[in-house]
Design a protein around this motif. Structure first.
Motif, PDB file in Angstrom:
ATOM      1  N   ASN A 114      -7.737   4.244  -9.647  1.00 65.36           N
ATOM      2  CA  ASN A 114      -7.308   2.968 -10.043  1.00 65.36           C
ATOM      3  C   ASN A 114      -7.405   2.154 -11.151  1.00 65.36           C
ATOM      4  O   ASN A 114      -7.387   1.189 -11.198  1.00 65.36           O
ATOM      5  CB  ASN A 114      -8.853   2.287  -9.530  1.00 65.36           C
ATOM      6  N   TYR A 115      -6.714   2.521 -12.124  1.00 61.15           N
ATOM      7  CA  TYR A 115      -6.023   2.000 -12.936  1.00 61.15           C
ATOM      8  C   TYR A 115      -4.144   1.272 -12.972  1.00 61.15           C
ATOM      9  O   TYR A 115      -3.888   1.448 -11.911  1.00 61.15           O
ATOM     10  CB  TYR A 115      -5.129   2.638 -14.031  1.00 61.15           C
TER      11      TYR A 115
ATOM     12  N   GLU B  76      -8.582   5.875  -0.428  1.00 62.19           N
ATOM     13  CA  GLU B  76      -8.294   5.192  -1.273  1.00 62.19           C
ATOM     14  C   GLU B  76      -7.589   5.002  -1.961  1.00 62.19           C
ATOM     15  O   GLU B  76      -6.824   4.095  -2.623  1.00 62.19           O
ATOM     16  CB  GLU B  76      -9.513   5.734  -2.691  1.00 62.19           C
ATOM     17  N   ILE B  77      -6.473   6.407  -2.039  1.00 64.50           N
ATOM     18  CA  ILE B  77      -5.162   6.616  -3.075  1.00 64.50           C
ATOM     19  C   ILE B  77      -4.393   5.585  -1.377  1.00 64.50           C
ATOM     20  O   ILE B  77      -3.032   4.496  -2.180  1.00 64.50           O
ATOM     21  CB  ILE B  77      -5.339   8.280  -2.849  1.00 64.50           C
TER      22      ILE B  77
ATOM     23  N   SER C  87      -4.420   8.102 -12.527  1.00 62.90           N
ATOM     24  CA  SER C  87      -3.807   6.792 -12.525  1.00 62.90           C
ATOM     25  C   SER C  87      -4.042   6.051 -11.333  1.00 62.90           C
ATOM     26  O   SER C  87      -5.299   5.372 -10.822  1.00 62.90           O
ATOM     27  CB  SER C  87      -3.204   6.335 -13.557  1.00 62.90           C
ATOM     28  N   ILE C  88      -3.630   6.473 -10.297  1.00 65.19           N
ATOM     29  CA  ILE C  88      -4.246   6.149  -9.058  1.00 65.19           C
ATOM     30  C   ILE C  88      -5.364   6.014  -8.472  1.00 65.19           C
ATOM     31  O   ILE C  88      -6.110   5.057  -8.226  1.00 65.19           O
ATOM     32  CB  ILE C  88      -2.871   6.442  -7.785  1.00 65.19           C
TER      33      ILE C  88
ATOM     34  N   SER D 219       0.870  -1.443  -0.042  1.00 65.29           N
ATOM     35  CA  SER D 219       0.424  -0.206  -0.081  1.00 65.29           C
ATOM     36  C   SER D 219       0.866   1.599  -0.014  1.00 65.29           C
ATOM     37  O   SER D 219       2.601   1.142   0.679  1.00 65.29           O
ATOM     38  CB  SER D 219      -0.733   0.193   1.239  1.00 65.29           C
TER      39      SER D 219
ATOM     40  N   ARG E 128      -4.505   3.621   0.118  1.00 58.23           N
ATOM     41  CA  ARG E 128      -4.911   2.116  -0.007  1.00 58.23           C
ATOM     42  C   ARG E 128      -4.262   0.608  -0.940  1.00 58.23           C
ATOM     43  O   ARG E 128      -4.628   0.019  -1.300  1.00 58.23           O
ATOM     44  CB  ARG E 128      -6.191   1.776   0.491  1.00 58.23           C
ATOM     45  N   TYR E 129      -4.163   2.023  -2.269  1.00 51.45           N
ATOM     46  CA  TYR E 129      -4.155   1.866  -3.192  1.00 51.45           C
ATOM     47  C   TYR E 129      -2.772   0.609  -3.001  1.00 51.45           C
ATOM     48  O   TYR E 129      -2.111   1.152  -2.796  1.00 51.45           O
ATOM     49  CB  TYR E 129      -3.573   2.662  -4.214  1.00 51.45           C
ATOM     50  N   GLN E 130      -2.594  -0.259  -4.017  1.00 49.12           N
ATOM     51  CA  GLN E 130      -1.220  -1.277  -4.218  1.00 49.12           C
ATOM     52  C   GLN E 130      -0.857  -1.046  -5.302  1.00 49.12           C
ATOM     53  O   GLN E 130      -1.258  -1.728  -6.623  1.00 49.12           O
ATOM     54  CB  GLN E 130      -2.184  -2.678  -3.626  1.00 49.12           C
ATOM     55  N   ILE E 131       0.302  -0.306  -5.059  1.00 48.88           N
ATOM     56  CA  ILE E 131       1.233  -0.661  -5.948  1.00 48.88           C
ATOM     57  C   ILE E 131       2.327  -2.130  -5.815  1.00 48.88           C
ATOM     58  O   ILE E 131       2.626  -2.273  -4.997  1.00 48.88           O
ATOM     59  CB  ILE E 131       2.742   0.787  -5.106  1.00 48.88           C
TER      60      ILE E 131
END
Length: 597
Positions: A53-54, A130-131, A49-50, A13, A133-136
């Motif tokens: 959710n791309y 949401e940002i 893009s993040i 994350s 929590r985004y999984q890189i």
């Protein structure tokens, strides 16, 4: 697959990545990593893009061992990592709104402790949640030496989709030639650093930005762009380094060199096609060893400084000075001017005697004197030499022989700017003072307390890292408020460079000491009376110098670490950031062990 090269692939994350970033866990190795050159618009596009959710490309890290434990070198994804961290750090907005610092515990703590402030209108917390929590997508491999990481980086980019040809040439190159090109290019751009390894947190301070931000280097102020020698896009592709590589190859090779992509490849040890030039890299390397790497850098840098000085004196850009009408691509014309100056200044040991006459000779020289064949990927050695000789013959009357003085000693423009920028990434080895006297309007008697603090700080710098160099620049204000106060007291203005304010010490010297030479003599005398070792007295006395930055005189004090810790007034000190801390007796063993290693 070898265990040392097994990959760990996972999603992590952004919140977790940011926590590691704050701890300084992400490293950038400037031997192979490209510059931070993404524009604000490119960073926004990535963050968008993040938010949308791309999927985003994988970030590749190498786990490395350091004195501070396990760290992670960024092999691929530095621009993306910087975009994420700088967005959270409030450096740019998304659709007019900034990351909401209330979203994460880390950012809320920084805000509550006044180390970070919320900018503008914050994004909705739900969006920010949401940002973070985004999984890189993240891949980590265990390094097995520098050459292993270099090879991974080179293979990753060998398709040429990510890096330019020049960036691939420089990637991981360890020759003296490549080192000179890398150092000179960074010096001239202004993004130099004291070491090759930096943490990601520090990289932003020397990033190249297309906006007027309170950090980094504005691309429009970089020498090559300011003077319309190459384009911004060419700079992003490291074409400035190709120009420097051409220059270094030329001055290091007795027979001179033609210019082409193939020759550049050969200088870096790649694509050897002909037996005649198969030993080019080793030949140039041998010539560099004969002259000395640092001497070549010093010579080339000095010639650059002289050219910069003449351009500034003319009140024009290099492009507008040489041509009646602006030319689109003039890097070759710059090289001709450089070679003519180099021959006069370095090979013939001359200096400029009439700047007015020299500006007159260079005025429209690109139209009247220099005549180059149009375009093409190849540029013959004969054409280079013929055109440089023609310009040399015209401008020689504007130079006179040096009278036994090292010309590089008094020309420190680019080196001085490099020290300023390096301080942004390694604060513990740099310090600035506006003058040797307190800023008091009615100073009744001279006060040596400032110099005492400076010398104490320098000994602390010498103890911070073994084999290090510490600098204190006198004549540079640490804030605009201090510079404004100096201006009010001495009725003297100041120059600015990036976020630095250069006041010089001329007015203080004239008022309190008589002139700059008397100030210099007094400082040398006071250093000899300081409560430090004879070794450090000799070290400081030998390394003190006065440099001229435009019309401002700055005193540079430098100390070099010895083979044992430096002592001040019977005590040992080290520097952490901008703080000087005494080393307590129970920590003496650790301090001395650092130097034994």
């Amino acid at each position: 697959m070898n265990k040392a090269t097994e990959l760990s692939i996972k999603g992590e994350s952004i919140q977790s990545l940011y926590g590691s970033y704050l701890k300084g866990n992400y490293l950038v190795n400037r031997r192979y990593q490209r510059k931070l050159v993404w524009t604000v618009e490119e960073k926004r596009s990535f963050i968008d893009s993040i938010v949308s959710n791309y999927p985003v490309p994988l970030i590749l890290l190498a786990e490395v061992s350091t004195e501070k434990g396990k760290k992670f070198e960024i092999i691929d994804g530095m621009q993306r990592m910087n975009a994420i961290m700088s967005f959270i750090d409030q450096e740019f907005d998304l659709n007019g709104k900034y990351f909401n610092l209330e979203t994460m515990a880390d950012t809320k703590f920084l805000m509550d402790s006044k180390k970070m402030a919320q900018k503008g209108e914050p994004l909705d917390r739900e969006v920010c949640a949401e940002i973070v929590r985004y999984q890189i997508p993240l891949s980590v491999f265990q390094e097995s030496g520098e050459s292993h990481i270099d090879e991974v980086f080179r293979r990753l980019n060998s398709g040429g989709r990510h890096l330019s040809k020049q960036e691939l040439r420089q990637a991981g190159a360890t020759s003296k030639f490549a080192s000179i090109v890398r150092k000179l290019s960074s010096n001239i751009r202004g993004d130099s650093s004291p070491t090759d390894i930096l943490d990601l947190n520090s990289m932003k301070n020397i990033s190249i930005t297309n906006r007027s931000l309170d950090y980094g280097i504005a691309v429009d102020k970089i020498f090559w762009i300011k003077n319309n020698i190459i384009t911004k896009e060419a700079l992003r592709k490291s074409q400035d380094e190709e120009v420097i590589a051409d220059i270094v190859g030329w001055v290091s090779n007795e027979k001179g060199l033609r210019s082409s992509s193939d020759i550049l490849n050969q200088l870096y040890g790649f694509s050897i096609d002909s037996s005649e030039e198969s030993s080019l890299a080793s030949s140039v390397e041998l010539q560099i060893q004969k002259v000395n790497e640092e001497k070549i850098i010093q010579n080339i840098q000095h010639v650059f400084d002289e050219i910069i000085g003449i351009i500034e004196y003319s009140g024009k850009t290099f492009n507008s000075l040489l041509f009646a009408n602006q030319q689109a691509k003039i890097s070759r014309y710059f090289q001709i001017v450089f070679y003519a100056f180099y021959r006069l200044i370095i090979e013939e040991n001359m200096s400029i005697c009439s700047r007015d006459d020299l500006v007159g000779c260079l005025d429209k020289a690109g139209d009247k004197i220099i005549s180059l064949a149009a375009g093409g990927g190849n540029w013959s050695a004969r054409e280079k030499q013929t055109q440089a000789d023609a310009l040399h013959g015209v401008i020689r009357k504007c130079f006179e022989p040096n009278q036994g003085v090292d010309p590089a000693r008094n020309q420190w423009v680019t080196r001085f700017e490099n020290i300023l920028m390096q301080s942004s990434t390694e604060q513990s080895l740099y310090d600035f003072k506006v003058g040797f006297q307190p800023l008091q309007e009615n100073l009744e008697s001279l006060d040596n307390s400032v110099l005492n603090k400076v010398v104490k700080t320098l000994t602390a710098m010498a103890n911070t890292f073994p084999n290090s160099k510490g600098y204190c620049l006198i004549g540079v204000a640490d804030s605009q408020a201090t510079a404004d106060r100096y201006q009010k007291i001495y009725n003297d203005g100041y120059q600015t460079y990036s976020s630095f304010f250069i006041t010089g010490v001329d007015s203080e010297a004239n008022k309190h000491y008589g002139n700059i030479d008397k100030l210099f003599t007094k400082v040398v005398q006071l250093i000899k009376a300081q409560p430090i070792s004879e070794r450090d007295k000799d070290n400081l006395s030998r390394n003190i110098t006065t440099v001229k930055y435009f019309d401002k005189s700055v005193v540079v004090l430098k100390i070099e670490s010895g083979n044992e810790p430096s002592i001040y007034d019977g005590k040992y000190y080290v520097r952490h950031g901008s703080n000087v801390d005494e080393v307590l007796p129970e920590n003496f063993g650790q301090l001395f062990a650092r130097f034994r290693r």
